[in-house]
Design a protein around this motif. Structure first.
Motif: not given
Length: 361
Positions: A228-235, A240-247, A321-323, A342-345
């Protein structure tokens, strides 16, 4: 988005290949690296990651940290967990192009239109090598293009995003990183090989190097062991789970999945001359120069960095996104290191430097 609770888990496994009693020096390096990674995971709230290291003719360390699925506590596994490797995909693609070069089917000095006749001519001629080395003036992402969720059915369709745009500068006069340039490289490879890009990569690179866990990231397909792919929510101060993207618009430059063990296996193939010749490796890894003689630090899909001890490493980083991914090797000392998150940035530069310092002979 669903809020994700973060967990830290202990060591999954350490693999010392071919050793019943680990060499004390190897064990010392592994212990030092493990301490660095444990601290890194905790300090940066990393959901899951894996790391693999090849040295002395074998994989000496391969370990997972955290989870590929945080909510269900599925551990990350360096042998099987598929991460988005982002721009490390460029280095994989470069090896496919290098094979075409060796076979006399691809000349990096040729204009793009030699292999992609329908690509619009620009105010200046641009060569294959200039595009691959980010000195052609092809633009990078704009707006929310990086978050695209559109399914592209062909390489040619992906070129539509940028093919009519003007160059950023006269080719050779500057360096400007462009993943879209690698869309164009994949079209060049199709023209040179007479094959579709993905089947060519699968048969000529992935299969030949036994990269059984490297593949296109088909977002609309259920792929076993894909994290699963994640992003970090600063607030929310949480992952949290990353939004769906198609590469699918950028397979060559950022669309592959891989494991860290496959990445070090890929790197191992570039330490000898069995897959690619020394001449080809030197040509593709050597940094290009701008017209004023300044090195870009980037060759044909290979980046160069110098560590704190003055050692020269080749490889690539990858952000998606998520990596967040890092792959690098030292040819003379036969060392390959790969880690994937498995997280962005996620911050990677300091970690890369610390691992390079530990594992260089």
């Amino acid at each position: 988005m669903k809020k994700i609770t973060f967990y830290v888990i202990p060591l999954l496994f350490i693999w010392i290949s071919g050793c019943n009693t680990p060499d004390p020096e190897i064990q010392q390096d592994i212990s030092a690296a493990d301490e660095v990674l444990q601290t890194y995971v905790e300090e940066h709230d990393i959901p899951g990651m894996s790391v693999s290291v090849y040295r002395g003719g074998e994989v000496i360390w391969s370990k997972g940290y955290g989870y590929m699925d945080v909510e269900n506590q599925v551990p990350a596994d360096p042998a099987s967990t598929l991460f988005r490797i982002g721009s490390v995909s460029k280095t994989y693609t470069a090896s496919g192009a290098a094979l075409l070069f060796q076979d006399g089917k691809l000349d990096p000095n040729e204009p793009i239109q030699t292999y992609v006749p329908d690509f619009p001519e620009k105010e200046f001629e641009i060569t294959v090598e200039q595009v691959a080395g980010h000195i052609a003036g092809i633009r990078h992402y704009r707006g929310d293009e990086f978050m695209s969720d559109k399914k592209y059915t062909s390489i040619t369709e992906g070129l539509e995003i940028f093919k009519d745009d003007s160059l950023l500068f006269e080719p050779g006069t500057d360096y400007s990183y462009s993943s879209y340039g690698w869309n164009l490289i994949s079209a060049v490879m199709e023209g040179a090989s007479g094959q579709d890009f993905l089947p060519f990569m699968e048969t000529q690179v992935f299969d030949r190097l036994n990269l059984t866990n490297t593949m296109p990231d088909h977002a609309d397909q259920d792929i076993p062991n894909r994290t699963l792919f994640y992003v970090y929510d600063d607030s929310a101060e949480s992952n949290q789970e990353a939004p769906y993207v198609d590469n699918s618009y950028k397979w060559a430059g950022g669309g592959f999945l891989s494991t860290t063990e496959d990445m070090v296996r890929f790197g191992e193939a570039h330490l000898t001359n069995e897959f690619l010749t020394a001449e080809t490796l030197d040509r593709f890894m050597a940094p290009l120069q701008t017209l004023d003689g300044e090195s870009t630090g980037y060759g044909f899909g290979w980046s160069t960095f110098i560590d704190s001890e003055g050692n020269e490493w080749k490889g690539h980083s990858g952000g998606s996104v998520g990596g967040s991914t890092m792959f690098f090797l030292h040819r003379e000392n036969g060392v390959v290191v790969a880690f994937a998150i498995n997280r962005s940035g996620a911050p990677m530069g300091d970690l890369r430097d610390e691992l390079a310092k530990i594992f260089i002979d």
